[in-house]
Design a protein around this motif. Sequence first.
Motif, PDB file in Angstrom:
ATOM      1  N   CYS A  79     107.464 -18.456  75.191  1.00  0.00           N
ATOM      2  CA  CYS A  79     106.356 -18.512  76.151  1.00  0.00           C
ATOM      3  C   CYS A  79     106.146 -19.953  76.620  1.00  0.00           C
ATOM      4  O   CYS A  79     105.729 -20.821  75.853  1.00  0.00           O
ATOM      5  CB  CYS A  79     105.070 -17.964  75.543  1.00  0.00           C
ATOM      6  N   TYR A  81     103.917 -21.020  78.472  1.00  0.00           N
ATOM      7  CA  TYR A  81     102.514 -21.324  78.781  1.00  0.00           C
ATOM      8  C   TYR A  81     101.623 -21.310  77.538  1.00  0.00           C
ATOM      9  O   TYR A  81     100.395 -21.267  77.645  1.00  0.00           O
ATOM     10  CB  TYR A  81     101.999 -20.314  79.819  1.00  0.00           C
ATOM     11  N   ALA A  83     100.817 -19.029  75.565  1.00  0.00           N
ATOM     12  CA  ALA A  83      99.867 -17.909  75.577  1.00  0.00           C
ATOM     13  C   ALA A  83      99.976 -17.028  74.334  1.00  0.00           C
ATOM     14  O   ALA A  83      99.230 -16.056  74.207  1.00  0.00           O
ATOM     15  CB  ALA A  83     100.079 -17.073  76.838  1.00  0.00           C
ATOM     16  N   ILE A  84     100.921 -17.353  73.435  1.00  0.00           N
ATOM     17  CA  ILE A  84     101.054 -16.605  72.178  1.00  0.00           C
ATOM     18  C   ILE A  84     101.177 -17.602  71.032  1.00  0.00           C
ATOM     19  O   ILE A  84     101.888 -18.601  71.141  1.00  0.00           O
ATOM     20  CB  ILE A  84     102.310 -15.696  72.164  1.00  0.00           C
ATOM     21  N   CYS A  98      98.215 -16.313  80.031  1.00  0.00           N
ATOM     22  CA  CYS A  98      99.448 -15.569  80.331  1.00  0.00           C
ATOM     23  C   CYS A  98      99.728 -15.531  81.829  1.00  0.00           C
ATOM     24  O   CYS A  98      98.841 -15.250  82.634  1.00  0.00           O
ATOM     25  CB  CYS A  98      99.326 -14.147  79.783  1.00  0.00           C
ATOM     26  N   HIS A  99     100.983 -15.825  82.221  1.00  0.00           N
ATOM     27  CA  HIS A  99     101.391 -15.783  83.631  1.00  0.00           C
ATOM     28  C   HIS A  99     102.096 -14.461  83.973  1.00  0.00           C
ATOM     29  O   HIS A  99     102.627 -14.311  85.066  1.00  0.00           O
ATOM     30  CB  HIS A  99     102.333 -16.947  83.957  1.00  0.00           C
ATOM     31  N   CYS A 101     104.979 -13.293  82.942  1.00  0.00           N
ATOM     32  CA  CYS A 101     106.413 -13.449  83.252  1.00  0.00           C
ATOM     33  C   CYS A 101     107.271 -12.391  82.554  1.00  0.00           C
ATOM     34  O   CYS A 101     108.407 -12.153  82.960  1.00  0.00           O
ATOM     35  CB  CYS A 101     106.887 -14.846  82.865  1.00  0.00           C
ATOM     36  N   GLY A 102     106.769 -11.794  81.506  1.00  0.00           N
ATOM     37  CA  GLY A 102     107.497 -10.715  80.821  1.00  0.00           C
ATOM     38  C   GLY A 102     108.519 -11.183  79.803  1.00  0.00           C
ATOM     39  O   GLY A 102     109.180 -10.357  79.164  1.00  0.00           O
ATOM     40  N   CYS A 104     108.244 -12.556  76.823  1.00  0.00           N
ATOM     41  CA  CYS A 104     107.992 -12.210  75.409  1.00  0.00           C
ATOM     42  C   CYS A 104     108.376 -10.760  75.111  1.00  0.00           C
ATOM     43  O   CYS A 104     109.028 -10.481  74.100  1.00  0.00           O
ATOM     44  CB  CYS A 104     106.542 -12.478  75.035  1.00  0.00           C
TER      45      CYS A 104
HETATM   46  S1  SF4 Z   1     104.277 -12.588  79.591  1.00  0.00           S
HETATM   47 FE1  SF4 Z   1     105.163 -14.662  79.753  1.00  0.00          FE
HETATM   48  S2  SF4 Z   1     103.383 -15.985  79.979  1.00  0.00           S
HETATM   49 FE2  SF4 Z   1     102.598 -14.041  79.210  1.00  0.00          FE
HETATM   50  S3  SF4 Z   1     102.567 -14.309  77.012  1.00  0.00           S
HETATM   51 FE3  SF4 Z   1     104.536 -13.374  77.520  1.00  0.00          FE
HETATM   52  S4  SF4 Z   1     105.957 -15.088  77.721  1.00  0.00           S
HETATM   53 FE4  SF4 Z   1     103.872 -15.928  77.796  1.00  0.00          FE
END
Ligand code: SF4
Length: 292
Positions: A79, A81, A83-84, A98-99, A101-102, A104
């Motif tokens: 990730c 950003y 976010a985890i 979280c952006h 982005c998918g 994770c």
């Molecule tokens: S979807 Fe992307 S931005 Fe969001 S938590 Fe998962 S890796 Fe991070």
Amino acid sequence: MIISIASGKGGTGKTLIATSLALALQDKIPVQLLDCDVEEPDAHIFLKPSLNHQQMVSIPIPQLDEEKCTYCGKCAEVCAYSAIAVFPKHVLIFPELCHGCGACSYLCPEGAISEINKEIGILEIGQSKRIEFVHGRLTVGEAMAPPVIREVKKHINRERLAIIDVSPGTSCPVVEAVKGSDSCLLVTEPTPFGLNDLALAVDMLNKLDIPCGVVINRDGVGDSKVEEYCHQEGIPILLRIPLDIEIAQLYSRGITLVQGIPQWQEAFVKLYDDINQLVSTSRVLVKKRKPE
Ligand code: SF4
Ligand code: SF4
């Protein structure tokens, strides 16, 4: 053609320019106005469109199945950003970072992450006389403006002149809104703050390879440093709007320049011609730089 109207500094009157340009051209060519200042859209105050379509804008955020998770930490690692966060026996997800982005869910080796949609704003489409109108509104408290901007830009109509009203500054939402534009008008005021933020915006546009011109609003206040800067950088000053109490009063009542003072109509049509000229010149220069 896509023209974005931006300003390094807030409060310089870029929405006044964007809406006046759209109104001045609506009887001459097909025009569309897209308000990508999604944190504070206000072009609708001037254009008063009738809105006939509304849709939700969402991003996919991760949802964890603790039963499957082995706490390997891969999701936090990928990730970009932060976010985890993964602890020895716990995973924390921060949806506001979280952006969507998918990465994770795609890279989790245990298939422990699925995605759920989180609403972050709305998109509205309508019509103001002959102007096609689109704007996005970011939900209060949400930080993720770029996905809402992308959603607004999906509605760019290539058969029309698309005028994009951009948020002030030079951060991610501004880059998202201006990228892909054929040219950008930078609205500024002749003050030290105006100059500082104009230089930052010019730097950003140079990196994106987007030709720009300048509109000086409240011309007559401050000093001549903005002019000197434009001259030095070879940036054309395409329009000057004086500091004028009548214009300020119209603005405060949500009335554009061309509606309130019809003599401005001609100046905005000329502004469009000058932007066209700017785009053609820069295309010639690009061709010269990259010989076949
Ligand atoms: S979807 Fe992307 S931005 Fe969001 S938590 Fe998962 S890796 Fe991070
Ligand atoms: S990558 Fe999957 S298994 Fe590993 S910590 Fe994240 S959610 Fe758990």
